[in-house]
Design a protein around this motif. Structure first.
Motif, mmCIF file in Angstrom:
data_model
loop_
_atom_site.group_PDB
_atom_site.id
_atom_site.type_symbol
_atom_site.label_atom_id
_atom_site.label_comp_id
_atom_site.label_asym_id
_atom_site.label_seq_id
_atom_site.Cartn_x
_atom_site.Cartn_y
_atom_site.Cartn_z
ATOM 1 N N GLY A 251 0.730 -1.401 -0.082
ATOM 2 C CA GLY A 251 0.081 0.080 0.097
ATOM 3 C C GLY A 251 0.753 1.225 0.001
ATOM 4 O O GLY A 251 0.226 2.375 0.488
ATOM 5 N N VAL A 252 1.987 1.104 -0.817
ATOM 6 C CA VAL A 252 2.933 2.265 -0.417
ATOM 7 C C VAL A 252 2.647 3.210 -2.004
ATOM 8 O O VAL A 252 2.545 2.576 -2.911
ATOM 9 C CB VAL A 252 4.446 1.875 -0.637
ATOM 10 C CG1 VAL A 252 5.170 3.176 -0.745
ATOM 11 C CG2 VAL A 252 4.739 1.091 0.770
ATOM 12 N N THR A 253 2.459 4.340 -1.547
ATOM 13 C CA THR A 253 2.422 5.318 -2.950
ATOM 14 C C THR A 253 3.547 5.223 -3.800
ATOM 15 O O THR A 253 4.245 5.342 -3.456
ATOM 16 C CB THR A 253 2.347 6.814 -2.462
ATOM 17 O OG1 THR A 253 1.039 6.728 -1.618
ATOM 18 C CG2 THR A 253 1.935 7.534 -3.578
ATOM 19 N N HIS A 254 2.984 4.659 -5.108
ATOM 20 C CA HIS A 254 4.203 4.590 -6.120
ATOM 21 C C HIS A 254 3.662 4.992 -7.426
ATOM 22 O O HIS A 254 2.626 4.890 -7.656
ATOM 23 C CB HIS A 254 4.823 3.286 -6.083
ATOM 24 C CG HIS A 254 3.932 2.314 -6.396
ATOM 25 N ND1 HIS A 254 2.577 1.688 -5.741
ATOM 26 C CD2 HIS A 254 3.651 1.206 -7.555
ATOM 27 C CE1 HIS A 254 1.916 0.765 -6.134
ATOM 28 N NE2 HIS A 254 2.562 0.625 -7.244
ATOM 29 N N GLU A 255 4.639 4.946 -8.544
ATOM 30 C CA GLU A 255 4.452 5.154 -9.806
ATOM 31 C C GLU A 255 5.556 4.245 -10.489
ATOM 32 O O GLU A 255 6.637 4.138 -9.887
ATOM 33 C CB GLU A 255 4.653 6.474 -10.375
ATOM 34 C CG GLU A 255 3.372 7.297 -9.989
ATOM 35 C CD GLU A 255 3.233 8.690 -10.570
ATOM 36 O OE1 GLU A 255 4.040 9.022 -11.582
ATOM 37 O OE2 GLU A 255 2.774 9.707 -10.177
ATOM 38 N N PHE A 256 5.320 3.631 -11.487
ATOM 39 C CA PHE A 256 6.141 2.706 -12.300
ATOM 40 C C PHE A 256 6.051 2.928 -13.818
ATOM 41 O O PHE A 256 4.938 2.889 -14.504
ATOM 42 C CB PHE A 256 5.789 1.317 -11.833
ATOM 43 C CG PHE A 256 6.776 0.234 -12.689
ATOM 44 C CD1 PHE A 256 7.874 -0.016 -12.376
ATOM 45 C CD2 PHE A 256 6.178 -0.180 -13.845
ATOM 46 C CE1 PHE A 256 8.678 -1.052 -13.085
ATOM 47 C CE2 PHE A 256 6.915 -1.338 -14.641
ATOM 48 C CZ PHE A 256 8.189 -1.351 -14.016
ATOM 49 N N THR A 257 7.215 2.962 -14.429
ATOM 50 C CA THR A 257 7.144 3.199 -15.861
ATOM 51 C C THR A 257 8.138 2.194 -16.593
ATOM 52 O O THR A 257 9.246 2.202 -15.854
ATOM 53 C CB THR A 257 7.419 4.563 -16.183
ATOM 54 O OG1 THR A 257 6.436 5.459 -15.959
ATOM 55 C CG2 THR A 257 7.479 4.659 -17.843
ATOM 56 N N LEU A 258 7.694 1.417 -17.516
ATOM 57 C CA LEU A 258 8.646 0.413 -18.067
ATOM 58 C C LEU A 258 8.913 0.902 -19.367
ATOM 59 O O LEU A 258 7.925 1.098 -20.105
ATOM 60 C CB LEU A 258 8.299 -0.963 -17.925
ATOM 61 C CG LEU A 258 9.191 -1.889 -18.632
ATOM 62 C CD1 LEU A 258 10.697 -1.932 -18.134
ATOM 63 C CD2 LEU A 258 8.443 -3.242 -18.728
ATOM 64 N N TYR A 259 10.020 1.345 -20.183
ATOM 65 C CA TYR A 259 10.155 1.589 -21.423
ATOM 66 C C TYR A 259 10.449 0.197 -22.206
ATOM 67 O O TYR A 259 11.691 0.014 -22.006
ATOM 68 C CB TYR A 259 11.284 2.776 -21.628
ATOM 69 C CG TYR A 259 10.804 4.184 -20.953
ATOM 70 C CD1 TYR A 259 9.728 4.878 -21.465
ATOM 71 C CD2 TYR A 259 11.307 4.384 -19.639
ATOM 72 C CE1 TYR A 259 9.306 5.956 -20.842
ATOM 73 C CE2 TYR A 259 11.102 5.736 -19.198
ATOM 74 C CZ TYR A 259 9.965 6.369 -19.696
ATOM 75 O OH TYR A 259 9.555 7.592 -19.060
ATOM 76 N N GLU A 260 9.656 -0.303 -22.817
ATOM 77 C CA GLU A 260 9.879 -1.754 -23.308
ATOM 78 C C GLU A 260 11.127 -1.783 -24.274
ATOM 79 O O GLU A 260 11.915 -2.813 -24.164
ATOM 80 C CB GLU A 260 8.608 -2.184 -24.215
ATOM 81 C CG GLU A 260 7.308 -2.096 -23.184
ATOM 82 C CD GLU A 260 7.464 -3.554 -22.554
ATOM 83 O OE1 GLU A 260 8.255 -3.995 -22.565
ATOM 84 O OE2 GLU A 260 6.398 -3.890 -21.850
ATOM 85 N N ASN A 261 11.529 -0.793 -24.904
ATOM 86 C CA ASN A 261 12.767 -0.811 -25.971
ATOM 87 C C ASN A 261 13.853 -0.157 -25.326
ATOM 88 O O ASN A 261 14.858 -0.123 -26.144
ATOM 89 C CB ASN A 261 12.163 -0.350 -27.363
ATOM 90 C CG ASN A 261 10.991 -1.170 -27.932
ATOM 91 O OD1 ASN A 261 11.123 -2.486 -27.886
ATOM 92 N ND2 ASN A 261 10.036 -0.493 -28.313
ATOM 93 N N ALA A 262 13.883 0.058 -24.152
ATOM 94 C CA ALA A 262 15.138 0.996 -23.694
ATOM 95 C C ALA A 262 16.179 0.190 -23.090
ATOM 96 O O ALA A 262 15.534 -0.994 -22.445
ATOM 97 C CB ALA A 262 14.640 1.981 -22.804
ATOM 98 N N GLY A 263 17.236 0.554 -22.863
ATOM 99 C CA GLY A 263 18.165 -0.235 -22.325
ATOM 100 C C GLY A 263 18.505 0.330 -20.758
ATOM 101 O O GLY A 263 17.682 0.726 -20.225
#
Length: 286
Positions: A251-263
């Motif tokens: 329940g920790v406030t968070h954001e997540f981004t995955l750039y599929e083609n990035a290294g």
């Protein structure tokens, strides 16, 4: 304006992914004037040459002025605070009321392990800022912004060593989170093995959990924003996705981004997206 910012951000990540200092300003004899901008470089917080940080204080600050601490990457054994200069510049431009602390820490080698040495260094920086809070005219509220190994250190300190509950937010860009991940333990990649060996050849599961933010995070953790690349050769995607799931479970406030083609780093529109999200997250939580 957008094109200029995109160019600036591209230069920033190019310098960080493929990794001047001015001379220190004279320190006033009596306290600092909060109505004036102030910077001081290479402030010592310990006896080692690696224990230095740069300080950037906005004008018109007060004891409510929040502090962002930048932690460079480099696989725990390399890198330098100069790698974070570009990020410092964009923070000064877009978050002009935030004080910035850009730190160096002692680097690991064959004779000294990164843990707990580098965590101890972050603690020393925090203690220095607290002791000089009135002199600098800043608050005791901190945020962390780390890249790669620096992101690991930022997460680990914020989750497990922030005994004063002083951290309001933490950002990880491609930071390792879990050294017990099979993607690490079973890897035969020499680069990954070299990084793991810094924490001890054949280290115990108990120790690997101790140095893993994934295993140290609790429901009391500060808001966390995570960015990862789907093609990163050093940081398996599971380092990010598992951390996201753990934060969600707690329940920790968070954001997540995955750039599929990035290294292990990215440029262009993806970097512009990273800063846009991080800027809003900082304004909301720091």
């Amino acid at each position: 304006m957008k094109a200029i910012k995109l160019l600036l951000l591209t230069v920033i990540f190019a310098s960080v992914t493929f990794s001047c200092s001015k001379e220190s300003l004279d320190t006033p004899i009596q306290g600092l004037n909060p109505s004036e901008y102030y910077q001081e470089l290479n402030i010592s917080y310990g006896s080692d040459d690696g224990q230095k940080f740069d300080l950037y204080l906005p004008k018109n600050r007060s004891t409510s002025t929040k502090v962002m601490i930048l932690v460079h990457g480099g696989g725990w054994s390399g890198g330098d605070k100069v790698d974070m200069i570009g990020f410092k510049d964009i923070i000064r431009q877009d978050l002009s009321d935030v004080a910035i602390v850009n730190i160096n820490y002692r680097l690991a080698n064959d004779s000294r392990s990164p843990y707990p040495m580098q965590i101890d260094d972050i603690t020393s920086v925090i203690n220095h800022l607290k002791e000089h809070r009135d002199y600098y005219v800043i608050s005791g509220d901190y945020g962390f912004f780390g890249v790669s190994a620096g992101a690991h250190l930022a997460l680990l300190w914020s989750y497990a060593f922030d005994t004063g509950d002083d951290v309001n937010m933490v950002c990880s860009i491609v930071g390792p989170t879990n050294f017990t991940d099979p993607a690490y333990l079973n890897s035969t990649d020499p680069n990954i093995r070299a990084l793991m060996d810094l924490y001890g050849v054949a280290a115990s599961t108990e120790f690997l959990e101790e140095v893993s933010p994934y295993h140290r995070v609790t429901a009391a953790a500060p808001p966390t924003i995570l960015f990862y690349g789907g093609q990163d050769p050093l940081i398996p995607t599971t380092q990010g996705t598992a951390m996201r799931e753990r934060l969600q479970q707690l329940g920790v406030t968070h954001e997540f981004t995955l750039y599929e083609n990035a290294g292990h780093g990215w440029l262009g529109l993806e970097l512009l997206d990273t800063w846009s999200k991080l800027k809003i997250f900082t304004q909301t939580h720091l």
